[in-house]
Scaffold this motif. Structure first.
Motif, PDB file in Angstrom:
ATOM      1  N   PHE A  33       0.840  -1.193   0.000  1.00  0.00           N
ATOM      2  CA  PHE A  33       0.000   0.000   0.000  1.00  0.00           C
ATOM      3  C   PHE A  33       0.883   1.254   0.000  1.00  0.00           C
ATOM      4  CE2 PHE A  33      -2.573  -3.245   2.233  1.00  0.00           C
ATOM      5  CZ  PHE A  33      -3.672  -3.275   1.398  1.00  0.00           C
ATOM      6  N   TYR A  34       2.024   1.136   0.671  1.00  0.00           N
ATOM      7  CA  TYR A  34       3.074   2.154   0.629  1.00  0.00           C
ATOM      8  C   TYR A  34       4.289   1.532  -0.039  1.00  0.00           C
ATOM      9  CZ  TYR A  34       0.535   4.755   4.329  1.00  0.00           C
ATOM     10  OH  TYR A  34      -0.398   5.447   5.070  1.00  0.00           O
ATOM     11  N   GLU A  35       4.923   2.279  -0.921  1.00  0.00           N
ATOM     12  CA  GLU A  35       6.155   1.834  -1.586  1.00  0.00           C
ATOM     13  C   GLU A  35       7.208   2.916  -1.467  1.00  0.00           C
ATOM     14  OE1 GLU A  35       7.065  -0.926  -3.445  1.00  0.00           O
ATOM     15  OE2 GLU A  35       5.277  -2.044  -2.928  1.00  0.00           O
ATOM     16  N   PRO A  36       8.437   2.548  -1.047  1.00  0.00           N
ATOM     17  CA  PRO A  36       8.858   1.224  -0.581  1.00  0.00           C
ATOM     18  C   PRO A  36       8.196   0.859   0.741  1.00  0.00           C
ATOM     19  CG  PRO A  36      10.600   2.823  -0.221  1.00  0.00           C
ATOM     20  CD  PRO A  36       9.548   3.534  -1.005  1.00  0.00           C
ATOM     21  N   VAL A  37       8.344  -0.403   1.132  1.00  0.00           N
ATOM     22  CA  VAL A  37       7.566  -0.917   2.256  1.00  0.00           C
ATOM     23  C   VAL A  37       8.021  -0.376   3.605  1.00  0.00           C
ATOM     24  CG1 VAL A  37       6.912  -3.038   1.078  1.00  0.00           C
ATOM     25  CG2 VAL A  37       9.046  -2.980   2.419  1.00  0.00           C
ATOM     26  N   ASP A  38       9.180   0.251   3.664  1.00  0.00           N
ATOM     27  CA  ASP A  38       9.682   0.767   4.946  1.00  0.00           C
ATOM     28  C   ASP A  38       9.685   2.291   4.972  1.00  0.00           C
ATOM     29  OD1 ASP A  38      11.688   1.166   3.116  1.00  0.00           O
ATOM     30  OD2 ASP A  38      13.271   0.243   4.306  1.00  0.00           O
ATOM     31  N   ASP A  39       8.799   2.904   4.196  1.00  0.00           N
ATOM     32  CA  ASP A  39       8.725   4.370   4.170  1.00  0.00           C
ATOM     33  C   ASP A  39       7.263   4.805   4.267  1.00  0.00           C
ATOM     34  OD1 ASP A  39       9.468   6.987   4.064  1.00  0.00           O
ATOM     35  OD2 ASP A  39      10.068   6.995   1.967  1.00  0.00           O
ATOM     36  N   LEU A  40       6.706   4.637   5.468  1.00  0.00           N
ATOM     37  CA  LEU A  40       5.340   5.029   5.755  1.00  0.00           C
ATOM     38  C   LEU A  40       5.357   6.367   6.483  1.00  0.00           C
ATOM     39  CD1 LEU A  40       5.331   1.838   5.490  1.00  0.00           C
ATOM     40  CD2 LEU A  40       3.391   1.867   7.055  1.00  0.00           C
ATOM     41  N   GLY A  41       4.193   6.906   6.719  1.00  0.00           N
ATOM     42  CA  GLY A  41       4.098   8.131   7.494  1.00  0.00           C
ATOM     43  C   GLY A  41       2.925   8.973   7.062  1.00  0.00           C
ATOM     44  N   PRO A  42       2.552   9.946   7.868  1.00  0.00           N
ATOM     45  CA  PRO A  42       1.376  10.772   7.556  1.00  0.00           C
ATOM     46  C   PRO A  42       1.532  11.613   6.298  1.00  0.00           C
ATOM     47  CG  PRO A  42       2.590  11.665   9.422  1.00  0.00           C
ATOM     48  CD  PRO A  42       3.182  10.333   9.141  1.00  0.00           C
ATOM     49  N   ASP A  43       2.757  11.820   5.844  1.00  0.00           N
ATOM     50  CA  ASP A  43       2.984  12.609   4.639  1.00  0.00           C
ATOM     51  C   ASP A  43       3.337  11.742   3.437  1.00  0.00           C
ATOM     52  OD1 ASP A  43       2.643  15.182   5.936  1.00  0.00           O
ATOM     53  OD2 ASP A  43       4.502  14.680   6.982  1.00  0.00           O
ATOM     54  N   ARG A  44       3.104  10.436   3.570  1.00  0.00           N
ATOM     55  CA  ARG A  44       3.362   9.508   2.470  1.00  0.00           C
ATOM     56  C   ARG A  44       2.044   9.103   1.816  1.00  0.00           C
ATOM     57  NH1 ARG A  44       7.362  11.455   2.739  1.00  0.00           N
ATOM     58  NH2 ARG A  44       9.411  10.662   3.327  1.00  0.00           N
TER      59      ARG A  44
END
Length: 542
Positions: free
Chosen positions: A325-336
């Protein structure tokens, strides 16, 4: 395939009375996931829907789910048994059987071992890799909750060879800044390390928040030790005086963490109070190392912290469906940007509600149509996500195990073995495959490509050459060519062993013509066996 018919029939009769052991609800959750994806991704502005890939056939599903769960392809007997099973719930029943196998824990322990150690700060950290793999294998097979595993990483102490929970700290040699970055990236999916020297350039995290998080780790000490003549390390706490630092070890020793003054790097900097950047919770200065880390572990894994559940769900979804759902998989956050926020939120909420039940999350995702669709090449940026599953390059351990499943156990038995476990064993064929085929599981899959060393290893590996040698009396191919006179049947079995499917009519005709025109039946089948092992289909799961 007839060689396996009797054993497959026996297996079918044994498994007929087995009902899936899953708790009720995962099928409804899977249906809800598909409905949410349809609403927020697949519906067009005109009210219609986009074209979705059809559900994969049984052969494709079986190979996919077996590789995904236990890291190996299905055996010919398993393929036959699955084909003969006419029950409506055969796919969910197969998932239950695979989740119950010891290979499930080992496969996913290797995945997380690679996540942790591919970004190690020092080669000596690899001493801890076998213990980490064994620890995670046991935890996943016992279906330990993910929050309990995560807390053990944050609070770990002890000998790194014996305490696999020390993996993240040891991978970064207990350096407070590096441990801070990796705990956040691995467990929360937030790359707060970008705020170490300045405010995050593309997210809301501030430099002060990074160093407040680092203030949980200054009292972690990495101490060298020797046992049985081998160098090892232990993770310990120091809560008074200054830590002793061995030559060549990272410089540490202060009881508290200071944020460096960028204008005066020689100064001590600003004393930081330990504070968790997501919720703002903090602990007063002077608390012991374990008090700090236990508090942080509880805050990180709390249901009130949305990024903990989302980080795990996003990784598992990406591994199974082919895109996060987020790419890359280790870069999430409220501004992603999240490609399907309602679906992501629902899966994370279900994961929290299950008390972080790892196997239940797998059951849910594997039961979705999104997982079970046929594979298609990776989409372009202007195309919609999740309309099909995506082919995944196999990890080095999966390639290694697939190779010897195809070649037969005798080929693996002849391979030289060394002490240790996993691809970090020095020397030996598994380490060789890890060095050539290994990749960081956190990398985007479209950034991973084949290489000349990979092709050369499969073409020239002594183990492969022994395994496909029809004149090697211990090889599976020798047994096939000697015992089976029907060329089509030999070709079918080679396809089953290598690709977990039967050849189509065109492929079978090509094999038949090649054998008949070669003049040397055994050599012809060696060529076919070699071609299948070196095919792109063998090195990917579709």
């Amino acid at each position: 395939m007839s060689r396996f018919l009797l054993s497959a029939l026996a297996l079918c009769s044994l498994l007929t009375g087995l009902a899936p052991a899953a708790e009720p609800g995962y099928r409804q959750a899977a249906a809800k996931v598909d409905a949410l994806l349809s609403e927020e991704v697949f519906q067009t502005s005109a009210g219609g829907t986009v074209e979705l890939a059809p559900l994969a056939g049984d052969e494709t599903f079986l190979r996919r789910v077996t590789l995904d769960l236990v890291g190996r392809p299905p055996s010919p007997a398993e393929i036959t048994a699955f084909a003969l099973d006419r029950s409506a719930n055969k796919r969910s029943a197969q998932v239950e059987r695979l989740l119950a196998q010891a290979g499930f824990g080992r496969n996913w322990a290797r995945y997380w071992r690679d996540v942790i150690f591919y970004r190690r700060s020092d080669e000596r950290a690899l001493i801890a890799a076998p213990g980490a793999e064994d620890y995670l294998t046991e935890r996943f097979n016992a279906n330990a909750p993910w929050d309990a595993i995560a807390r053990s990483f944050v609070t770990a102490v002890g000998d790194i060879r014996e305490q696999g929970r020390t993996a993240i700290i040891m991978a970064q040699m207990a350096d407070p800044n590096d441990v801070t970055a990796e705990m956040s990236r691995i467990l929360l999916g937030v790359q707060i390390q970008c705020a170490q020297c300045h405010d995050h350039p593309t997210d809301r995290w501030k430099r002060q928040q990074f160093h407040e998080l680092a203030a949980f780790f200054p009292r972690v000490q990495l101490r060298p030790k020797r046992g049985d003549g081998a160098l090892s390390f232990e993770i310990a706490s120091f809560d008074s005086g200054r830590a002793r630092r061995a030559p060549g070890m990272p410089g540490r020793g202060a009881l508290e963490h200071y944020m460096p003054d960028l204008n005066d790097p020689s100064s001590q900097g600003t004393l930081m109070t330990p504070s968790f950047f997501v919720t703002g919770e903090s602990i007063e200065l002077g608390k012991s190392d374990l008090e700090r880390r236990q508090s942080l572990a509880n805050w990180m894994t709390s249901p009130s912290n949305p990024w903990f559940a989302k980080a795990f769900v996003n990784r598992i979804w990406a591994e199974l469906v082919g895109e996060g759902f987020y790419e890359p998989v280790d870069d999430l956050g409220p501004d992603r940007k999240c490609s399907a926020p309602a679906t992501m939120d629902y899966l994370a909420e279900q994961f929290i509600a299950s008390k972080y039940d790892v196997k239940e999350l797998f059951r849910t995702i594997l039961a979705t149509q999104a997982y079970q669709r046929e594979s298609r090449p990776r989409r372009n940026p202007d195309q919609l996500p999740f309309t099909a599953n995506c082919p995944q390059p196999l990890r080095s351990d999966q390639i290694y195990d697939s190779l010897f499943a195809a070649l037969g156990a005798d080929a693996q038995a002849t391979a030289p073995q060394r002490r240790g476990a996993g691809p970090y064993r020095i020397g030996g064929p598994r380490a060789q495959f890890a060095g050539v085929f290994g990749y960081d599981p956190s990398d985007r899959r479209d950034e991973i490509s084949g290489s000349i060393p990979q092709a050369l290893l499969l073409m020239n590996s002594p183990q492969v050459n022994r395994g496909i040698n029809a004149r090697n009396r211990n090889s599976e191919l020798d047994r096939l060519v000697t015992q089976v006179s029907d060329d089509d049947e030999v070709a079918e079995e080679l396809y089953l062993r290598c690709l977990a499917r039967e050849p189509n009519e065109k492929e079978l005709a090509v094999c038949r013509d090649y054998v008949r025109g070669a003049g040397d039946r055994a050599a012809a089948f060696e060529d076919i066996f070699w071609a299948l092992i070196n095919s792109a289909e063998f090195l990917h799961r579709n």
